[in-house]
Design a protein around this motif. Structure first.
Motif, PDB file in Angstrom:
ATOM      1  N   PRO A  16       0.844  -1.202   0.000  1.00  0.00           N
ATOM      2  CA  PRO A  16       0.000   0.000   0.000  1.00  0.00           C
ATOM      3  C   PRO A  16       0.879   1.251   0.000  1.00  0.00           C
ATOM      4  O   PRO A  16       1.930   1.280   0.615  1.00  0.00           O
ATOM      5  CB  PRO A  16      -0.779  -0.094   1.312  1.00  0.00           C
ATOM      6  N   THR A  17       0.435   2.269  -0.698  1.00  0.00           N
ATOM      7  CA  THR A  17       1.173   3.518  -0.754  1.00  0.00           C
ATOM      8  C   THR A  17       0.628   4.485   0.287  1.00  0.00           C
ATOM      9  O   THR A  17      -0.435   4.256   0.869  1.00  0.00           O
ATOM     10  CB  THR A  17       1.054   4.156  -2.147  1.00  0.00           C
ATOM     11  N   LYS A  18       1.347   5.568   0.489  1.00  0.00           N
ATOM     12  CA  LYS A  18       0.897   6.603   1.415  1.00  0.00           C
ATOM     13  C   LYS A  18      -0.480   7.084   0.987  1.00  0.00           C
ATOM     14  O   LYS A  18      -0.718   7.346  -0.186  1.00  0.00           O
ATOM     15  CB  LYS A  18       1.897   7.756   1.441  1.00  0.00           C
ATOM     16  N   GLY A  19      -1.386   7.175   1.944  1.00  0.00           N
ATOM     17  CA  GLY A  19      -2.748   7.604   1.660  1.00  0.00           C
ATOM     18  C   GLY A  19      -3.707   6.464   1.364  1.00  0.00           C
ATOM     19  O   GLY A  19      -4.912   6.643   1.408  1.00  0.00           O
ATOM     20  N   ALA A  20      -3.173   5.276   1.043  1.00  0.00           N
ATOM     21  CA  ALA A  20      -4.036   4.118   0.806  1.00  0.00           C
ATOM     22  C   ALA A  20      -4.710   3.722   2.118  1.00  0.00           C
ATOM     23  O   ALA A  20      -4.230   4.066   3.205  1.00  0.00           O
ATOM     24  CB  ALA A  20      -3.210   2.955   0.271  1.00  0.00           C
ATOM     25  N   THR A  21      -5.814   3.023   2.034  1.00  0.00           N
ATOM     26  CA  THR A  21      -6.484   2.580   3.250  1.00  0.00           C
ATOM     27  C   THR A  21      -6.327   1.077   3.418  1.00  0.00           C
ATOM     28  O   THR A  21      -6.307   0.329   2.435  1.00  0.00           O
ATOM     29  CB  THR A  21      -7.987   2.938   3.240  1.00  0.00           C
ATOM     30  N   LEU A  22      -6.178   0.675   4.658  1.00  0.00           N
ATOM     31  CA  LEU A  22      -6.109  -0.739   5.019  1.00  0.00           C
ATOM     32  C   LEU A  22      -7.238  -1.049   5.985  1.00  0.00           C
ATOM     33  O   LEU A  22      -7.558  -0.237   6.858  1.00  0.00           O
ATOM     34  CB  LEU A  22      -4.782  -1.067   5.706  1.00  0.00           C
ATOM     35  N   ARG A  23      -7.795  -2.223   5.848  1.00  0.00           N
ATOM     36  CA  ARG A  23      -8.841  -2.680   6.762  1.00  0.00           C
ATOM     37  C   ARG A  23      -8.202  -3.694   7.707  1.00  0.00           C
ATOM     38  O   ARG A  23      -7.697  -4.724   7.275  1.00  0.00           O
ATOM     39  CB  ARG A  23      -9.969  -3.318   5.961  1.00  0.00           C
ATOM     40  N   LEU A  24      -8.202  -3.382   8.999  1.00  0.00           N
ATOM     41  CA  LEU A  24      -7.591  -4.227  10.014  1.00  0.00           C
ATOM     42  C   LEU A  24      -8.681  -4.903  10.840  1.00  0.00           C
ATOM     43  O   LEU A  24      -9.578  -4.238  11.353  1.00  0.00           O
ATOM     44  CB  LEU A  24      -6.710  -3.395  10.949  1.00  0.00           C
ATOM     45  N   GLN A  25      -8.593  -6.216  10.975  1.00  0.00           N
ATOM     46  CA  GLN A  25      -9.559  -6.950  11.788  1.00  0.00           C
ATOM     47  C   GLN A  25      -9.200  -6.803  13.260  1.00  0.00           C
ATOM     48  O   GLN A  25      -8.036  -6.919  13.649  1.00  0.00           O
ATOM     49  CB  GLN A  25      -9.573  -8.423  11.414  1.00  0.00           C
ATOM     50  N   LEU A  26     -10.210  -6.537  14.101  1.00  0.00           N
ATOM     51  CA  LEU A  26     -10.036  -6.382  15.548  1.00  0.00           C
ATOM     52  C   LEU A  26     -10.792  -7.518  16.242  1.00  0.00           C
ATOM     53  O   LEU A  26     -11.999  -7.434  16.443  1.00  0.00           O
ATOM     54  CB  LEU A  26     -10.596  -5.032  16.016  1.00  0.00           C
ATOM     55  N   PRO A  27     -10.096  -8.617  16.623  1.00  0.00           N
ATOM     56  CA  PRO A  27     -10.784  -9.749  17.234  1.00  0.00           C
ATOM     57  C   PRO A  27     -11.400  -9.431  18.601  1.00  0.00           C
ATOM     58  O   PRO A  27     -12.386 -10.036  18.995  1.00  0.00           O
ATOM     59  CB  PRO A  27      -9.708 -10.823  17.377  1.00  0.00           C
TER      60      PRO A  27
END
Length: 105
Positions: A38-49
Motif C-alpha cells: 500500500p502507498t501513502k494515503g491508501a487505506t487498510l482494513r484491520l480486523q479487531l478480534p
C-alpha cells in the motif's frame, strides 16, 4: 509495522470481530505482506478480534504492529503493539526499517 490515521472503527456484534479502517502514513519492514505494498494515503482494513482492545480513536494516528491472519488479511489482536504516532518517530522508524534482520530464516 505501519503508521496510520484511523478513519473509522466498527466493533460489531459481540460474536463477530470488529474492523478499523486506517489511512497509511508509512510502512516499515512490510516484506511479509506478500502482495502489492500500500502507498501513502491508501487505506487498510484491520480486523479487531477483541471488542475492547486495542483502544483506537477515530482521527488519531498510531504506530501499529499486528500480524497477518490465516486468510492473509491484516489482524490487530489485543496484544498488538499500538502507540500514538508522533512525527519525531519518523526518522527512528525509517532507520529501523533499513536494518537487516539478524534472526534465523
Amino acid at each position: 509495522v505501519l503508521t496510520g490515521t484511523v478513519k473509522s472503527v466498527s466493533r460489531g456484534p459481540p460474536e463477530e470481530p470488529g474492523w478499523a479502517v486506517v489511512s497509511v502514513l508509512s510502512l516499515y519492514k512490510s516484506g511479509g505482506l506478500g502482495g502489492p505494498q500500500p502507498t501513502k494515503g491508501a487505506t487498510l482494513r484491520l480486523q479487531l478480534p477483541c471488542r475492547l482492545c486495542p483502544a483506537l480513536k477515530k482521527g488519531s494516528s498510531y504506530v501499529l504492529m499486528g500480524r497477518l491472519g490465516g486468510d492473509g488479511g491484516a489482524l490487530l489482536p489485543p496484544d498488538a503493539f499500538v502507540v500514538p504516532y508522533r512525527p519525531q518517530q519518523q526518522q527512528v522508524l525509517g532507520n529501523l526499517s533499513k536494518r537487516p534482520c539478524r534472526g534465523p530464516p
